[in-house]
Design an enzyme around this catalytic site. Structure first.
Site, PDB file in Angstrom:
ATOM      1  N   TYR A   1      18.559  46.184  47.032  1.00  0.00           N
ATOM      2  CA  TYR A   1      19.560  45.342  47.707  1.00  0.00           C
ATOM      3  C   TYR A   1      20.021  46.017  49.007  1.00  0.00           C
ATOM      4  O   TYR A   1      20.109  45.377  50.061  1.00  0.00           O
ATOM      5  CB  TYR A   1      20.730  45.128  46.756  1.00  0.00           C
TER       6      TYR A   1
ATOM      7  N   LYS B   1      19.720  44.660  52.775  1.00  0.00           N
ATOM      8  CA  LYS B   1      20.912  44.381  53.588  1.00  0.00           C
ATOM      9  C   LYS B   1      20.959  45.256  54.842  1.00  0.00           C
ATOM     10  O   LYS B   1      21.490  44.840  55.879  1.00  0.00           O
ATOM     11  CB  LYS B   1      22.177  44.569  52.751  1.00  0.00           C
TER      12      LYS B   1
END
Ligand SMILES: NC(=O)c1ccc[n+]([C@@H]2O[C@H](COP(=O)([O-])OP(=O)(O)OC[C@H]3O[C@@H](n4cnc5c(N)ncnc54)[C@H](O)[C@@H]3O)[C@@H](O)[C@H]2O)c1
Length: 304
Positions: free
Chosen positions: A166, A170
């Protein structure tokens, strides 16, 4: 004081079938935007699609007197991105605002993350933002106006355990946003990035271990708290671009990437050795008098 208004504006919000995206879309529509509600309609990992989530938000907007259409394409492919933008152009004639919000999550300790868990997140967060923004940018450039909001995360910029896939995704979104901002500015297209924290199904999926050290239980607040910043950034009142904002627990703050003054060996001097670096490491690490470059060129230009 001027009020944020979207009269005459057309917006796309990806992943708008629930959570933060739904709140963003409702507010944009409430303030006059015609909105494309994109959502794959799947579960939190980004699998199993359906039309119900997007349609429900469209129904809420139309019941309140606003204008919205559904789109169920995945953001993760060039074809999906093109179809999402085409939905806006076919229904409302153009794109003025894009909120890249769609996201999925698969948390696990770093060494447990499978290639599938890496690919799935890079596909939605990074490729998704890339492939929707590309055709939207082209349309905005044609009519000389655009506001793009990218959704990154404190996990990506500052780090968060059990979220390596993640955070990598991001962090990449931030890199993408920087270039879109630089290339967009001459065309009236402004792009900024948010690091949100709000209660949603995604936030609820976090393992309590990931919040160890936080002062209270991880109640972040309503998605609408994030929407206030997103709507401002998506509006004509916003003139900033290439910036990063954290909205966490009711605090709205600019986040920045800075560079210290460092230790400088000029290019016509003898090349530094590892021992020289060791001798100057305090100076290299010192952040006094840091600068916040607006591009790679500005960073290089700091070094005389
Ligand atoms: N909630 C938080 O605290 C928090 C923190 C940091 C970042 N974020 C980011 O904010 C965004 C919104 O998250 P949320 O908390 O509202 O979670 P959420 O799961 O409620 O919303 C994400 C939405 O994206 C949709 N989606 C997933 N894959 C898609 C695809 N391929 N194409 C189109 N739609 C897709 C989902 O169906 C879902 O409706 C995400 O990008 C997330 O990473 C959230």
């Amino acid at each position: 004081m001027s009020e944020v208004s979207f009269d005459g504006r057309v917006a796309i919000v990806t992943g708008a079938g629930g959570g933060l995206g739904r709140a963003h879309a409702l507010e944009l529509a409430r303030r006059g935007a015609k909105v494309v509600i994109n959502d794959l309609g799947g579960d939190i990992s980004g699998t199993n699609g359906g039309t119900a989530m997007a349609d429900q938000v469209v129904a809420e907007i139309t019941a309140a007197g606003g204008e919205a259409v559904s789109n169920y394409d995945s953001v993760a492919t060039p074809e999906g991105g093109a179809a999402i933008v085409k939905t806006a152009v076919d229904a409302f004639g153009k794109v003025d605002i894009l909120v890249n919000n769609a996201g999925n999550i698969r948390n696990a300790p770093f060494t447990d993350l499978t290639p599938e868990a890496v690919d799935a997140l890079l596909a939605v967060h990074v490729k998704g933002a890339f492939y929707v923004t590309q055709p939207a940018f082209e349309n905005m450039r044609e009519h000389g106006y655009g506001r793009i909001v990218f959704t990154s995360s404190a996990a990506g910029l500052f780090g968060s355990i059990q979220q390596a896939n993640y955070a990598a995704a991001k962090g990449a979104v931030f890199g993408l946003a920087n270039v879109v901002a630089l290339e967009g500015r001459p065309h009236g297209i402004l792009a900024n990035t948010i690091l949100p924290a709000a209660d949603s199904r995604m936030a609820a999926d976090m393992n309590p271990e990931q919040f160890a050290g936080m002062p209270t239980t991880p109640a972040h607040g309503e998605p609408e708290m994030i929407t206030a910043m997103v709507a401002y950034l998506a509006s004509e009142l916003n003139t900033s671009t290439h910036e990063l904002y954290s909205i966490a627990r009711g605090r709205y703050a600019r986040v920045f990437m800075g560079v210290g003054q460092g230790w400088h060996v000029k290019v016509d001097e003898p090349v530094a050795t590892p021992d020289d670096v060791a001798a100057h490491i305090d100076q290299i690490r010192n952040l006094d008098g840091y600068a916040v470059p607006g591009s790679m060129i500005e960073e290089f230009a700091l070094v005389k």
